[in-house]
Structures are given as C-alpha cells and as structure tokens.
Design an enzyme around this catalytic site. Structure first.
Site, PDB file in Angstrom:
ATOM      1  N   ASN A   9       0.868  -1.177   0.000  1.00 37.85           N
ATOM      2  CA  ASN A   9       0.000   0.000   0.000  1.00 37.85           C
ATOM      3  C   ASN A   9       0.905   1.226   0.000  1.00 37.85           C
ATOM      4  O   ASN A   9       1.475   1.575   1.025  1.00 37.85           O
ATOM      5  CB  ASN A   9      -0.896  -0.032   1.254  1.00 37.85           C
ATOM      6  CG  ASN A   9      -1.715   1.242   1.416  1.00 37.85           C
ATOM      7  OD1 ASN A   9      -1.814   2.051   0.495  1.00 37.85           O
ATOM      8  ND2 ASN A   9      -2.294   1.420   2.593  1.00 37.85           N
ATOM      9  N   LYS A  45       0.130   4.246  -0.363  1.00 37.47           N
ATOM     10  CA  LYS A  45      -0.534   5.437   0.198  1.00 37.47           C
ATOM     11  C   LYS A  45      -0.304   6.650  -0.705  1.00 37.47           C
ATOM     12  O   LYS A  45      -0.258   6.505  -1.924  1.00 37.47           O
ATOM     13  CB  LYS A  45      -0.042   5.678   1.635  1.00 37.47           C
ATOM     14  CG  LYS A  45      -0.139   4.416   2.498  1.00 37.47           C
ATOM     15  CD  LYS A  45       0.040   4.690   3.958  1.00 37.47           C
ATOM     16  CE  LYS A  45       0.075   3.382   4.718  1.00 37.47           C
ATOM     17  NZ  LYS A  45       0.098   3.562   6.160  1.00 37.47           N
ATOM     18  N   HIS A  73      -9.308   1.219   5.059  1.00 36.60           N
ATOM     19  CA  HIS A  73      -8.032   1.371   5.745  1.00 36.60           C
ATOM     20  C   HIS A  73      -8.246   2.288   6.947  1.00 36.60           C
ATOM     21  O   HIS A  73      -9.043   3.224   6.899  1.00 36.60           O
ATOM     22  CB  HIS A  73      -6.988   1.957   4.792  1.00 36.60           C
ATOM     23  CG  HIS A  73      -5.614   1.929   5.348  1.00 36.60           C
ATOM     24  ND1 HIS A  73      -5.178   2.863   6.258  1.00 36.60           N
ATOM     25  CD2 HIS A  73      -4.586   1.061   5.161  1.00 36.60           C
ATOM     26  CE1 HIS A  73      -3.931   2.565   6.600  1.00 36.60           C
ATOM     27  NE2 HIS A  73      -3.552   1.478   5.948  1.00 36.60           N
ATOM     28  N   GLU A 132      -6.641   4.649   8.068  1.00 36.95           N
ATOM     29  CA  GLU A 132      -6.450   6.084   7.808  1.00 36.95           C
ATOM     30  C   GLU A 132      -7.722   6.687   7.214  1.00 36.95           C
ATOM     31  O   GLU A 132      -8.088   7.820   7.527  1.00 36.95           O
ATOM     32  CB  GLU A 132      -5.231   6.286   6.889  1.00 36.95           C
ATOM     33  CG  GLU A 132      -3.945   6.030   7.644  1.00 36.95           C
ATOM     34  CD  GLU A 132      -2.789   5.542   6.789  1.00 36.95           C
ATOM     35  OE1 GLU A 132      -2.846   5.646   5.557  1.00 36.95           O
ATOM     36  OE2 GLU A 132      -1.811   5.048   7.386  1.00 36.95           O
ATOM     37  N   GLU A 185      -5.336  -5.147  10.723  1.00 34.67           N
ATOM     38  CA  GLU A 185      -4.312  -4.124  10.907  1.00 34.67           C
ATOM     39  C   GLU A 185      -4.552  -3.389  12.229  1.00 34.67           C
ATOM     40  O   GLU A 185      -5.342  -2.427  12.275  1.00 34.67           O
ATOM     41  CB  GLU A 185      -4.364  -3.114   9.766  1.00 34.67           C
ATOM     42  CG  GLU A 185      -4.099  -3.714   8.408  1.00 34.67           C
ATOM     43  CD  GLU A 185      -3.496  -2.672   7.476  1.00 34.67           C
ATOM     44  OE1 GLU A 185      -2.389  -2.914   6.998  1.00 34.67           O
ATOM     45  OE2 GLU A 185      -4.122  -1.620   7.269  1.00 34.67           O
ATOM     46  N   GLY A 224       2.559   2.003  10.822  1.00 39.06           N
ATOM     47  CA  GLY A 224       3.497   3.108  10.673  1.00 39.06           C
ATOM     48  C   GLY A 224       4.227   3.486  11.952  1.00 39.06           C
ATOM     49  O   GLY A 224       4.859   4.538  12.029  1.00 39.06           O
ATOM     50  N   SER A 262       3.520  -2.444  10.403  1.00 37.12           N
ATOM     51  CA  SER A 262       4.982  -2.478  10.554  1.00 37.12           C
ATOM     52  C   SER A 262       5.591  -3.831  10.182  1.00 37.12           C
ATOM     53  O   SER A 262       6.532  -4.295  10.837  1.00 37.12           O
ATOM     54  CB  SER A 262       5.381  -2.063  11.974  1.00 37.12           C
ATOM     55  OG  SER A 262       4.956  -0.735  12.234  1.00 37.12           O
ATOM     56  N   GLY A 312       2.790  -1.184   4.373  1.00 35.85           N
ATOM     57  CA  GLY A 312       2.818   0.242   4.059  1.00 35.85           C
ATOM     58  C   GLY A 312       4.241   0.709   3.807  1.00 35.85           C
ATOM     59  O   GLY A 312       4.797   0.527   2.722  1.00 35.85           O
TER      60      GLY A 312
HETATM   61  C1  PEP Z   1      -0.720   0.085   6.276  1.00 40.54           C
HETATM   62  O1  PEP Z   1      -0.840   1.283   6.205  1.00 40.54           O
HETATM   63  O2  PEP Z   1      -1.571  -0.665   5.771  1.00 40.54           O
HETATM   64  C2  PEP Z   1       0.445  -0.437   6.965  1.00 40.54           C
HETATM   65  C3  PEP Z   1       0.405  -1.667   7.393  1.00 40.54           C
HETATM   66  O3  PEP Z   1       1.488   0.433   7.152  1.00 40.54           O
HETATM   67  P1  PEP Z   1       2.935   0.067   7.766  1.00 40.54           P
HETATM   68  O4  PEP Z   1       3.400  -1.194   7.110  1.00 40.54           O
HETATM   69  O5  PEP Z   1       3.780   1.255   7.405  1.00 40.54           O
HETATM   70  O6  PEP Z   1       2.746  -0.097   9.226  1.00 40.54           O
END
Ligand code: PEP
Length: 254
Positions: free
Chosen positions: A12, A14, A98, A100, A170, A176, A216, A237
């Site tokens: 992703n 973003k 998501h 966000e 998630e 993040g 992460s 991400g």
């Molecule tokens: C995401 O935004 O779906 C995500 C998992 O981000 P990250 O891997 O940066 O934690």
C-alpha cells in the site's frame, strides 16, 4: 513455507510516488521478484500512477490494486473514482476501510460494506481492513471491536463474494509505528476473525478467506508472522516503498 492458503502480499503505497518514482519502483520490483510464484503479489499505487503502472506490470507477476473506490457507479461525485475507471487499468484488488480512511475521512463500516458490494459487482476483489486502536486493546475490547467491524463491513456479501474477499487485520497501533503485533497477538486476532467468518458464513468460506496481517511488517519479522497458521499474507505500508524491503519481505515469507 507450507500454507493452507496461498499467501497474498500487497504494498500500500498510500500518498507516495510520482509517476516517475512509481515506474522506478516497479522496474526494481520486477527484477527482485521475477521468479516468485508461491505468493500473490499486489502493488497499490496512488490513482495518478495507475495508468502507467498498469502498462509496466503487464509482463510480470505483479497485480494491481487501488487504495479506495466509490460505492457509486457514475455521476456527480466530485473527487471520487468508480469501478469502471479502475477496470480500465486492469486493477484487480481494492483496499477498503483502511484505518487512515476510517480515521481521517470518517468512513463507517456501513459505507465500507456498500463499497465492498460495489467492488464485487465489478468483479474486483476487495481487501477489507479492520483493526483496533491502542486504547481499545488496552481496555480489553479488541475482540468486540473486530466483531463489530467484521460483521458490519461485510454486511450483505454472499458466501461466494466472501470467499473472494481478502481481509486485512491491521491493529491501528502497529501501523506506521514500527511496533508490530507479537506472533501470539496476530494469530489470536486472525483465528478470532476466521471463527467469526465461519459463524457468519460457513466453515468452508472461513477456510478459504485469506486474512493478511498489516502493521509495521518488515523483512525481519515477515517470516515469523507469515508462518502463523491463520496469517495468509501481509498488507505492507512503509516497507513497500523501497524495492529491496518489499522483495525481502516476500522472499522471507516463502
Ligand atoms: C498500512 O498502512 O496498511 C500499513 C500496514 O502500514 P505500515 O506497514 O507502514 O505499518
């Protein structure tokens, strides 16, 4: 790795990557991941790069995903993107709900459910994200939150549609932040979701649905997470923005 379901690992991106940067990343990913057949690989660039990236991945094992989609088919919806527009670029997957978008665009479970139906109506596959916040986990409400999000975000889907839906667990506190769920926390949440799917649909559907972990994921923790019995892939991400990191996550998961 011997898994019951084929792993699906999606990047992703973003709101990152101009078209030129996106093409650079795709070029490197194609080199790094050329021989991978064991995992379904998906990249989800911003809308503005879909056209060029769709051409760049044509001769590769990379499939294309979008980061969002309108629940409407056409018309007066300023700033929105419809299924038919994504299909022009051979998009196969659409990330929905998501955290966000739940947080900043105030997307509700009911809206996500409408979008999931629209995604299926267009013969695309949704990747539906669910996950608890840190406060919810600390208050001991993780299962309650997941129960509500899963039931409401998937409301109205048929068994056939559910079997073709990807879920992404998630935990918001892991996105993040560099903090990853422990193997035990991830497995517990995934098993809970799968049991819930069996209850909502049936055992066969629950056994088929792929549930990604997101939060992460990096090369150093991919192997342990992907080896868990109910973890069927990753939604990545930050680490998907750099070819070597994403490729190492994939390679460490095989
Ligand atoms: C995401 O935004 O779906 C995500 C998992 O981000 P990250 O891997 O940066 O934690």
């Amino acid at each position: 790795m011997n898994k019951e379901r084929k792993l699906i690992i999606a990047g992703n991106w973003k709101m990152n990557k101009t078209v030129a940067e996106a093409l650079d990343l795709i070029r490197d990913l194609k080199i790094e991941l050329a021989n991978v057949k064991e995992v379904d690989l998906v990249v989800c660039p911003p809308f503005t790069a879909l056209s060029e990236v769709s051409r760049a991945v044509l001769d590769s094992n990379l499939r294309l995903g979008a980061q969002n989609m309108s629940e409407n088919n056409v018309g007066a919806h300023t700033g929105e993107i419809a299924a038919v527009m994504l299909k022009e670029f051979s998009v196969r997957y659409v990330i929905l709900g998501h955290s966000e978008r739940r947080q900043y665009q105030k997307e509700s479970d009911a809206l996500i459910a409408k979008k999931a139906l629209a995604v299926h109506a267009a013969a695309l596959k949704p990747i539906v994200c669910v996950g608890e916040t840190l406060a919810e986990r600390q208050a001991g409400h993780t299962e309650e939150v997941l129960d509500t999000q899963v039931r409401r975000s998937l409301a109205g889907l048929s068994k056939e549609q559910m079997a073709e839906t990807v879920l992404a667990y998630e935990p918001v506190w892991a996105i993040g932040t560099g903090t990853t769920a422990t193997a035990a926390q991830a497995q517990e949440a995934h098993a809970f979701i799968r049991k819930l799917l069996a209850h909502m649909f049936d055992e066969a559907v629950a056994r088929r649905v792929r549930i990604q972990y997101g939060g992460s994921v990096k090369p150093s923790n991919a192997r342990e997470l992907m080896s868990l019995p109910d973890v069927d892939g990753a939604l990545v991400g930050g680490a998907s923005l750099e070819a070597r990191n994403f490729a190492d996550i994939v390679k460490n998961s095989i």
